[in-house]
Design a protein around this motif. Structure first.
Motif, PDB file in Angstrom:
ATOM      1  N   ARG A   1     -46.087 136.889  49.616  1.00  0.00           N
ATOM      2  CA  ARG A   1     -45.821 135.361  49.384  1.00  0.00           C
ATOM      3  C   ARG A   1     -47.176 134.558  50.014  1.00  0.00           C
ATOM      4  O   ARG A   1     -47.528 133.666  49.463  1.00  0.00           O
ATOM      5  N   THR A   2     -47.309 134.794  51.220  1.00  0.00           N
ATOM      6  CA  THR A   2     -48.046 133.960  51.913  1.00  0.00           C
ATOM      7  C   THR A   2     -49.687 133.933  51.554  1.00  0.00           C
ATOM      8  O   THR A   2     -50.091 133.096  51.393  1.00  0.00           O
ATOM      9  N   THR A   3     -49.877 135.306  51.445  1.00  0.00           N
ATOM     10  CA  THR A   3     -51.252 135.538  50.661  1.00  0.00           C
ATOM     11  C   THR A   3     -51.611 134.870  49.250  1.00  0.00           C
ATOM     12  O   THR A   3     -52.457 134.288  49.128  1.00  0.00           O
ATOM     13  N   ILE A   4     -50.565 134.757  48.461  1.00  0.00           N
ATOM     14  CA  ILE A   4     -50.717 134.179  47.129  1.00  0.00           C
ATOM     15  C   ILE A   4     -50.705 132.653  47.257  1.00  0.00           C
ATOM     16  O   ILE A   4     -51.556 131.902  46.808  1.00  0.00           O
ATOM     17  N   VAL A   5     -49.642 131.990  48.181  1.00  0.00           N
ATOM     18  CA  VAL A   5     -49.895 130.556  48.398  1.00  0.00           C
ATOM     19  C   VAL A   5     -51.207 130.263  49.150  1.00  0.00           C
ATOM     20  O   VAL A   5     -51.835 129.044  48.829  1.00  0.00           O
TER      21      VAL A   5
END
Length: 86
Positions: free
Chosen positions: A56-60
């Motif tokens: 999730r962090t990488t996508i955001v």
């Protein structure tokens, strides 16, 4: 922009995104209906999934960095636009 600057700025966005994403999807033991471990904080997560947080962090971070880079290339908002001392 140099590639080292791109990596450094992306890592800044990534670390910011980690704190933005951290509270989403977390359930406590009480919310999950599970027993707590003695001495455990009431707010401790029931089933912490580190891999899901990283994804999730990488996508955001990628979305935020993409917007930043598009602004850098196209010049939508410049430092002169943010100068309110005039």
């Amino acid at each position: 922009m140099r590639w080292t600057s791109i990596v450094a700025i992306y890592l800044l966005f990534w670390s910011l995104s980690a704190f933005l994403v951290l509270p989403f999807g977390v359930r406590t033991h009480e919310e999950a209906g599970a027993d707590r471990v003695p001495g455990q904080a009431d707010s401790a997560p029931h089933d912490y999934r580190f891999g899901k947080l990283i994804l999730r962090t990488t996508i955001v971070a990628a979305v935020l960095f993409g917007l930043y880079y598009a602004n850098y290339v196209n010049g939508w908002i410049t430092p002169a636009d943010l100068d309110y001392s005039r």
